[in-house]
Design a protein around this motif. Structure first.
Motif, PDB file in Angstrom:
ATOM      1  N   GLY A  47      41.347  10.920 -21.596  1.00 23.44           N
ATOM      2  CA  GLY A  47      40.094  11.302 -20.948  1.00 23.44           C
ATOM      3  C   GLY A  47      38.859  10.836 -21.705  1.00 23.44           C
ATOM      4  N   THR A  48      39.042  10.240 -22.860  1.00 27.36           N
ATOM      5  CA  THR A  48      37.885   9.825 -23.667  1.00 27.36           C
ATOM      6  C   THR A  48      37.454   8.408 -23.286  1.00 27.36           C
ATOM      7  OG1 THR A  48      39.063  11.014 -25.389  1.00 27.36           O
ATOM      8  CG2 THR A  48      37.043   9.923 -26.060  1.00 27.36           C
ATOM      9  N   GLU A  49      36.131   8.188 -23.342  1.00 22.60           N
ATOM     10  CA  GLU A  49      35.571   6.869 -22.989  1.00 22.60           C
ATOM     11  C   GLU A  49      35.884   5.815 -24.053  1.00 22.60           C
ATOM     12  OE1 GLU A  49      33.182   6.213 -20.238  1.00 22.60           O
ATOM     13  OE2 GLU A  49      34.299   7.987 -19.576  1.00 22.60           O
ATOM     14  N   ALA A  50      35.799   4.543 -23.629  1.00 20.01           N
ATOM     15  CA  ALA A  50      35.915   3.432 -24.589  1.00 20.01           C
ATOM     16  C   ALA A  50      34.729   3.504 -25.549  1.00 20.01           C
ATOM     17  CB  ALA A  50      35.885   2.114 -23.841  1.00 20.01           C
ATOM     18  N   GLU A  51      34.953   3.107 -26.793  1.00 20.32           N
ATOM     19  CA  GLU A  51      33.832   3.125 -27.733  1.00 20.32           C
ATOM     20  C   GLU A  51      33.908   1.981 -28.738  1.00 20.32           C
ATOM     21  OE1 GLU A  51      33.679   6.665 -30.190  1.00 20.32           O
ATOM     22  OE2 GLU A  51      35.824   6.962 -30.012  1.00 20.32           O
ATOM     23  N   GLN A  52      32.748   1.732 -29.353  1.00 18.63           N
ATOM     24  CA  GLN A  52      32.646   0.663 -30.355  1.00 18.63           C
ATOM     25  C   GLN A  52      32.258   1.290 -31.675  1.00 18.63           C
ATOM     26  OE1 GLN A  52      32.767  -2.914 -29.543  1.00 18.63           O
ATOM     27  NE2 GLN A  52      32.799  -3.249 -31.749  1.00 18.63           N
ATOM     28  N   ARG A  53      33.081   1.047 -32.702  1.00 13.93           N
ATOM     29  CA  ARG A  53      32.721   1.532 -34.040  1.00 13.93           C
ATOM     30  C   ARG A  53      32.860   0.383 -35.005  1.00 13.93           C
ATOM     31  NH1 ARG A  53      35.498   7.332 -35.197  1.00 13.93           N
ATOM     32  NH2 ARG A  53      34.609   8.430 -33.434  1.00 13.93           N
ATOM     33  N   ASN A  55      33.427  -3.003 -36.388  1.00 11.12           N
ATOM     34  CA  ASN A  55      34.040  -4.193 -35.790  1.00 11.12           C
ATOM     35  C   ASN A  55      35.252  -3.839 -34.923  1.00 11.12           C
ATOM     36  OD1 ASN A  55      35.948  -3.559 -37.702  1.00 11.12           O
ATOM     37  ND2 ASN A  55      36.372  -5.708 -38.237  1.00 11.12           N
ATOM     38  N   CYS A  56      35.322  -2.568 -34.506  1.00 17.16           N
ATOM     39  CA  CYS A  56      36.493  -2.154 -33.719  1.00 17.16           C
ATOM     40  C   CYS A  56      36.076  -1.508 -32.391  1.00 17.16           C
ATOM     41  CB  CYS A  56      37.333  -1.181 -34.546  1.00 17.16           C
ATOM     42  SG  CYS A  56      38.751  -0.568 -33.641  1.00 17.16           S
ATOM     43  N   ARG A  57      36.587  -2.072 -31.304  1.00 20.03           N
ATOM     44  CA  ARG A  57      36.361  -1.457 -29.991  1.00 20.03           C
ATOM     45  C   ARG A  57      37.662  -0.754 -29.594  1.00 20.03           C
ATOM     46  NH1 ARG A  57      33.578  -1.399 -25.267  1.00 20.03           N
ATOM     47  NH2 ARG A  57      34.874  -1.385 -23.391  1.00 20.03           N
ATOM     48  N   THR A  58      37.552   0.458 -29.064  1.00 21.65           N
ATOM     49  CA  THR A  58      38.764   1.172 -28.651  1.00 21.65           C
ATOM     50  C   THR A  58      38.744   1.417 -27.144  1.00 21.65           C
ATOM     51  OG1 THR A  58      37.700   3.272 -29.153  1.00 21.65           O
ATOM     52  CG2 THR A  58      39.144   2.381 -30.837  1.00 21.65           C
ATOM     53  N   GLU A  59      39.919   1.245 -26.540  1.00 22.79           N
ATOM     54  CA  GLU A  59      40.082   1.557 -25.109  1.00 22.79           C
ATOM     55  C   GLU A  59      41.253   2.495 -24.967  1.00 22.79           C
ATOM     56  OE1 GLU A  59      40.325  -1.791 -22.517  1.00 22.79           O
ATOM     57  OE2 GLU A  59      38.334  -2.503 -23.144  1.00 22.79           O
ATOM     58  N   LEU A  75      49.204   2.435 -22.830  1.00 22.76           N
ATOM     59  CA  LEU A  75      48.934   2.694 -24.250  1.00 22.76           C
ATOM     60  C   LEU A  75      48.003   3.889 -24.317  1.00 22.76           C
ATOM     61  CD1 LEU A  75      47.953  -0.850 -25.578  1.00 22.76           C
ATOM     62  CD2 LEU A  75      50.221   0.077 -25.162  1.00 22.76           C
ATOM     63  N   ASP A  76      48.235   4.782 -25.260  1.00 27.52           N
ATOM     64  CA  ASP A  76      47.279   5.865 -25.460  1.00 27.52           C
ATOM     65  C   ASP A  76      45.944   5.273 -25.893  1.00 27.52           C
ATOM     66  OD1 ASP A  76      48.947   7.921 -24.793  1.00 27.52           O
ATOM     67  OD2 ASP A  76      49.664   8.248 -26.838  1.00 27.52           O
ATOM     68  N   LEU A  77      46.036   4.351 -26.832  1.00 27.96           N
ATOM     69  CA  LEU A  77      44.817   3.774 -27.409  1.00 27.96           C
ATOM     70  C   LEU A  77      45.092   2.330 -27.817  1.00 27.96           C
ATOM     71  CD1 LEU A  77      41.946   4.580 -28.623  1.00 27.96           C
ATOM     72  CD2 LEU A  77      43.142   4.885 -30.770  1.00 27.96           C
ATOM     73  N   LEU A  78      44.112   1.477 -27.531  1.00 30.86           N
ATOM     74  CA  LEU A  78      44.194   0.101 -28.025  1.00 30.86           C
ATOM     75  C   LEU A  78      42.979  -0.152 -28.896  1.00 30.86           C
ATOM     76  CD1 LEU A  78      45.416  -2.745 -28.103  1.00 30.86           C
ATOM     77  CD2 LEU A  78      44.155  -3.266 -26.010  1.00 30.86           C
ATOM     78  N   GLU A  79      43.231  -0.531 -30.156  1.00 33.51           N
ATOM     79  CA  GLU A  79      42.126  -0.887 -31.053  1.00 33.51           C
ATOM     80  C   GLU A  79      42.008  -2.408 -31.078  1.00 33.51           C
ATOM     81  OE1 GLU A  79      42.479   2.907 -34.125  1.00 33.51           O
ATOM     82  OE2 GLU A  79      43.209   0.949 -34.769  1.00 33.51           O
ATOM     83  N   MET A  86      42.296  -8.752 -34.287  1.00 32.58           N
ATOM     84  CA  MET A  86      43.567  -8.029 -34.413  1.00 32.58           C
ATOM     85  C   MET A  86      43.646  -6.970 -33.309  1.00 32.58           C
ATOM     86  SD  MET A  86      44.848  -6.249 -37.939  1.00 32.58           S
ATOM     87  CE  MET A  86      43.587  -5.018 -38.040  1.00 32.58           C
ATOM     88  N   LEU A  87      44.805  -6.885 -32.644  1.00 36.91           N
ATOM     89  CA  LEU A  87      45.030  -5.818 -31.668  1.00 36.91           C
ATOM     90  C   LEU A  87      46.020  -4.828 -32.264  1.00 36.91           C
ATOM     91  CD1 LEU A  87      45.491  -7.736 -28.275  1.00 36.91           C
ATOM     92  CD2 LEU A  87      43.410  -6.692 -29.195  1.00 36.91           C
ATOM     93  N   VAL A  88      45.713  -3.542 -32.132  1.00 39.18           N
ATOM     94  CA  VAL A  88      46.610  -2.500 -32.670  1.00 39.18           C
ATOM     95  C   VAL A  88      46.853  -1.428 -31.596  1.00 39.18           C
ATOM     96  CG1 VAL A  88      46.942  -0.716 -34.443  1.00 39.18           C
ATOM     97  CG2 VAL A  88      45.755  -2.836 -35.030  1.00 39.18           C
TER      98      VAL A  88
END
Ligand code: SF4
Length: 204
Positions: A47-53, A55-59, A75-79, A86-88
């Motif tokens: 339920g959380t929005e995508a964010e940028q922290r 050099n890392c964007r999370t979806e 995926l719960d989360l993609l960094e 790098m994708l994590v």
């Protein structure tokens, strides 16, 4: 079965093939305290929005699939890191790190999907455990990749057969939401009892 295998089925299979069959063949789902808490955690994460922290964007809640391995899931989360790129994939779990590789196999399969979809190589994935509130890194080496491929094959065989495997009591039975339905201890002891009868008759 030529259907795509849900990524979660791989985790269920490594945890217990019978649990995998209950969920993905019999289409049964039984919540207990632990699974309800897990569901809540996933809803909160997705339920959380995508964010940028930095050099890392999370979806969150990213849909993935693999034609090559016949997989589908989220995926719960993609960094997504830049510099270096790098994708994590990150999977959230309610409890604590497990003895078996069930969670590592699930997150490795997520990485296989991403590698195919984005034509990249992924070296690391992560598991975040709610109980100790800790991230565990998963190095995607040959060993875990091979285990994941073996699990995909074995899960496909199980789903194609469409049969519930025998119950075998494991430490994971206690928190399993199917414990009441499955009753693995009773089955174990009745099997031993029947076996005992035959042994007795043969010896007599
Ligand atoms: S109770 Fe144990 S044997 Fe039965 S489905 Fe759950 S983990 Fe598997």
């Amino acid at each position: 079965m030529d259907d795509l295998i849900p990524l979660s089925a791989l985790q269920h299979y490594v945890f217990c093939p019978r649990q995998c069959a209950y969920i993905h063949i019999e289409r049964l789902w039984q919540d207990n305290y632990f699974s309800a808490q897990g569901k809540q955690l996933h809803e909160r994460v997705h339920g959380t929005e995508a964010e940028q922290r930095g050099n890392c964007r999370t979806e969150r809640g990213v849909a993935v699939s693999s034609e090559r391995y016949g997989l589908v899931g989220n995926l719960d989360l993609l960094e997504m890191y830049t510099k270096p790129f790098m994708l994590v994939p990150v999977e959230y779990k309610r409890g604590k790190p497990k003895v078996t590789d069930c969670d590592r196999v699930q997150v490795c399969a997520q990485a296989l999907c991403l590698e195919e979809m984005r034509n990249v190589k992924i070296n690391r994935a992560a598991l975040w455990y709610w109980q100790p509130r800790r991230r565990e890194w998963v190095e995607l080496d040959e060993t875990i990749r091979q285990k994941t491929l073996d699990t995909i094959r074995a899960t496909r065989v199980l789903l194609n057969q469409g049969k519930l495997p025998k119950a075998v009591y494991i430490p994971g039975c206690k928190p399993c939401s199917f414990f009441e339905t499955c009753n693995p201890k009773k089955r174990d002891s009745s099997t031993k009892y029947v076996k005992g009868l035959f042994t007795y008759e043969e010896a007599a």
